[in-house]
Design an enzyme around this catalytic site. Structure first.
Site, PDB file in Angstrom:
ATOM      1  N   THR A 201      46.596  42.752  33.853  1.00 23.09           N
ATOM      2  CA  THR A 201      46.493  43.845  34.833  1.00 23.09           C
ATOM      3  C   THR A 201      47.159  43.381  36.127  1.00 23.09           C
ATOM      4  O   THR A 201      48.351  43.560  36.301  1.00 23.09           O
ATOM      5  CB  THR A 201      45.028  44.262  35.059  1.00 23.09           C
ATOM      6  OG1 THR A 201      44.238  43.103  35.359  1.00 23.09           O
ATOM      7  CG2 THR A 201      44.466  44.958  33.835  1.00 23.09           C
ATOM      8  N   LYS A 230      42.911  36.834  30.379  1.00 22.45           N
ATOM      9  CA  LYS A 230      43.441  37.652  31.464  1.00 22.45           C
ATOM     10  C   LYS A 230      42.420  37.633  32.583  1.00 22.45           C
ATOM     11  O   LYS A 230      41.217  37.512  32.359  1.00 22.45           O
ATOM     12  CB  LYS A 230      43.763  39.076  31.018  1.00 22.45           C
ATOM     13  CG  LYS A 230      42.608  39.966  30.668  1.00 22.45           C
ATOM     14  CD  LYS A 230      41.836  40.584  31.818  1.00 22.45           C
ATOM     15  CE  LYS A 230      42.776  41.197  32.854  1.00 22.45           C
ATOM     16  NZ  LYS A 230      41.989  41.604  34.073  1.00 22.45           N
ATOM     17  N   THR A 241      33.206  36.053  32.869  1.00 21.57           N
ATOM     18  CA  THR A 241      34.065  36.212  34.054  1.00 21.57           C
ATOM     19  C   THR A 241      35.434  36.818  33.828  1.00 21.57           C
ATOM     20  O   THR A 241      36.187  36.903  34.776  1.00 21.57           O
ATOM     21  CB  THR A 241      34.291  34.902  34.826  1.00 21.57           C
ATOM     22  OG1 THR A 241      35.173  34.065  34.130  1.00 21.57           O
ATOM     23  CG2 THR A 241      33.022  34.199  35.122  1.00 21.57           C
ATOM     24  N   GLU A 328      44.209  36.521  42.655  1.00 22.95           N
ATOM     25  CA  GLU A 328      44.921  37.541  43.433  1.00 22.95           C
ATOM     26  C   GLU A 328      45.206  37.035  44.848  1.00 22.95           C
ATOM     27  O   GLU A 328      44.291  36.742  45.613  1.00 22.95           O
ATOM     28  CB  GLU A 328      44.096  38.825  43.483  1.00 22.95           C
ATOM     29  CG  GLU A 328      44.041  39.519  42.136  1.00 22.95           C
ATOM     30  CD  GLU A 328      43.077  40.682  42.096  1.00 22.95           C
ATOM     31  OE1 GLU A 328      43.163  41.453  41.119  1.00 22.95           O
ATOM     32  OE2 GLU A 328      42.240  40.811  43.006  1.00 22.95           O
ATOM     33  N   ASN A 468      43.618  44.593  46.465  1.00 25.33           N
ATOM     34  CA  ASN A 468      42.386  45.305  46.127  1.00 25.33           C
ATOM     35  C   ASN A 468      42.201  46.589  46.919  1.00 25.33           C
ATOM     36  O   ASN A 468      41.507  47.503  46.469  1.00 25.33           O
ATOM     37  CB  ASN A 468      41.190  44.363  46.297  1.00 25.33           C
ATOM     38  CG  ASN A 468      41.138  43.347  45.180  1.00 25.33           C
ATOM     39  OD1 ASN A 468      40.727  43.657  44.070  1.00 25.33           O
ATOM     40  ND2 ASN A 468      41.607  42.131  45.446  1.00 25.33           N
ATOM     41  N   THR A 473      45.578  52.995  43.758  1.00 21.46           N
ATOM     42  CA  THR A 473      46.647  53.845  44.267  1.00 21.46           C
ATOM     43  C   THR A 473      48.009  53.277  43.945  1.00 21.46           C
ATOM     44  O   THR A 473      48.995  53.936  44.124  1.00 21.46           O
ATOM     45  CB  THR A 473      46.519  54.001  45.793  1.00 21.46           C
ATOM     46  OG1 THR A 473      46.545  52.701  46.400  1.00 21.46           O
ATOM     47  CG2 THR A 473      45.218  54.695  46.136  1.00 21.46           C
TER      48      THR A 473
END
Length: 473
Positions: A201, A230, A241, A328, A468, A473
């Site tokens: 993702t 992933k 997790t 991230e 995040n 969007t």
């Protein structure tokens, strides 16, 4: 004058030069897999995969914006497997988690044929319809395998999903993609890598590992293990997790497989943190088909059990660390090691608290040796024994990756004169180890070593907020 950028391909994915702080993130829309230069070293160019296992990826278009990239993965075995899994403790367990639990319980961890995974939609908090969607995915794979789910034991395929919570799957598109993926099943490295890519993702690279090993009863016999994960956000243990699929050709009974996996997860996937959030979909599954032959591991007292535990735990740790390295917006991979604790549970609790601290994580991103934030996290750790943390016994240091002398920040509760220039140089590196010595490890006055706890985590950057904030969007 324009400078020319050079593009090249690593294992079938486009790689390109980027700035130090920039990372390619898919956010909520899958796109061409642009692997940042700093991450390319983690993508294997080849692999050795367990006998009898096949992998594939296919395009379903789970997200309408994804018009061409793979988002459904299959891992299947030519012969039925023993299987075990560890699941999220989140109370809002996603439909695929519930269905996979039912599959394992109905079959008592035996005669499992594979795993189907989709990315782009978590199928979480989707009610009865979501459960039916997950069941239909399992049934479709069984149909393709020629093992209809109409048997008395029900379906034999585990299900995993990842993506946005609270939305129904475009189930018709997924059910149409499963036969396509099944027709492409292969044992090649490319097929395994395609499957690993299909489950991503916000990941910036596919996370895939494979290893060969031997066991004591057959020192000349080669066994194999492979796995993919992933995860880049909503990562904190309570297990599992993230999504993880591990496969081996070692013969292992269901009774032995579950404790093997539980032990490995407790020392790997349950020792990582990116942002402190525990997902609704977390699942790590282990499949063993015995295709390599040899003596079956049936109980913890079996001759090969301890050796298999060592192999599996080490392998799971390597996979878990890849998740942290792809956190991230992360720029740092940090190991925190807590030494000389009266108990391992207390050591892990302290390490976990440090790993979760936003103030510690942001200081590391800013390359600021603000050890006061580490001390603060140690001091407010919940659930530890009275006397575990004694300020006058506590020491903290940074351990550089180049093997040079530790930078001591606090020794037995006394602050040290810190060379800020050296601290800044240490914090420029991607990898860092924080060592916390509680000084309370002596047992019975005999100088015996205390217990140790370890966690792996990353820093918080501006990009984490951007990713995040823009996720839907």
């Amino acid at each position: 004058m324009k400078t020319q950028q050079s593009f090249h391909v690593v294992a079938g994915f486009v790689c390109f030069p980027m700035s130090k702080t920039s990372q390619s993130r898919c956010y909520s829309t899958l796109r061409d897999f642009l692997i940042p230069p700093s991450k390319q070293k983690f993508v294997p160019s080849s692999g050795t995969y367990p006998k009898g296992f096949l992998a594939a990826g296919a395009h379903a278009g789970v997200k309408e914006s994804n018009t061409q990239f793979r988002d459904v993965a299959l891992i299947c075995s030519k012969t039925p497997c023993s299987a075990a899994a560890v699941f999220t403790t989140n109370k809002f367990q996603a439909a695929p988690v519930q269905v996979s639990k039912q599959v394992l319980e109905a079959r008592e961890g035996a005669d499992i044929t594979g795993v189907v995974i989709n990315s782009g939609c978590a199928n979480a908090v989707t009610g009865k319809g979501g459960l039916e969607d997950a069941k239909s995915m399992s049934a479709k794979v069984d149909e393709c395998n020629g093992t209809p789910s109409t048997s008395s034991k029900g379906p034999s395929t585990l299900v995993m999903s990842t993506g946005v919570i609270g939305r129904r799957l475009p189930i018709k598109r997924i059910l149409n993609a499963i036969p396509v993926a099944h027709s492409n099943l292969s044992s090649t490295h490319k097929a395994w890598l395609n499957a690993a890519r299909s489950i991503c993702t916000t990941d910036t690279f596919p996370k895939l590992l494979s290893r060969t090993f031997t066991l004591p009863s057959s020192p000349n016999h080669t066994y194999r293990i492979a796995g993919m994960t992933k995860g880049a956000g909503m990562i904190h243990p309570n297990m599992a997790t993230l999504l993880g699929i591990l496969c081996t050709d070692v013969p292992i009974s269901p009774a032995a497989l579950k404790p093997l996996l539980s032990h490995a997860v407790s020392r790997s996937f349950n020792c990582i943190s990116i942002d402190g959030d525990t997902s609704t979909n977390d699942t790590v599954a282990l499949l063993a088909n015995g295709a390599a032959g040899g003596q079956t591991i049936t109980t913890p007292s079996s001759p090969n059990y301890a050796a298999m535990q060592t192999v599996l735990t080490s392998f799971a740790q390597s996979l878990a660390q890849l998740v942290v390295r792809d956190g991230e917006g992360a720029t740092k991979f940090v190991t925190v090691r807590v030494l000389n604790s009266p108990s391992q549970a207390d050591a892990r609790a302290i390490a976990s608290t440090i790993a979760r601290s936003p103030l510690v994580k942001t200081a590391l991103y800013g390359r600021d040796a603000n050890w006061g934030r580490i001390l603060c996290a140690i001091g407010y750790t919940q659930g530890i024994q009275v006397g575990t943390v004694v300020p006058e016994r506590t020491s903290v240091s940074f351990k550089p990756v180049d093997g040079s002398e530790e930078l001591k920040l606090l020794v037995n509760g006394e602050p040290q004169m810190v060379n800020e220039e050296r601290a800044a140089r240490i914090l420029q590196d991607e990898d860092l180890e924080i060592v916390v010595d509680l000084g309370g490890g002596e047992k019975g006055g005999e100088g015996m070593a205390g217990e140790e706890g370890i966690y792996w985590f990353c820093d918080f950057s501006h990009e984490y907020v951007t990713i995040n904030a823009d996720y839907r969007t």
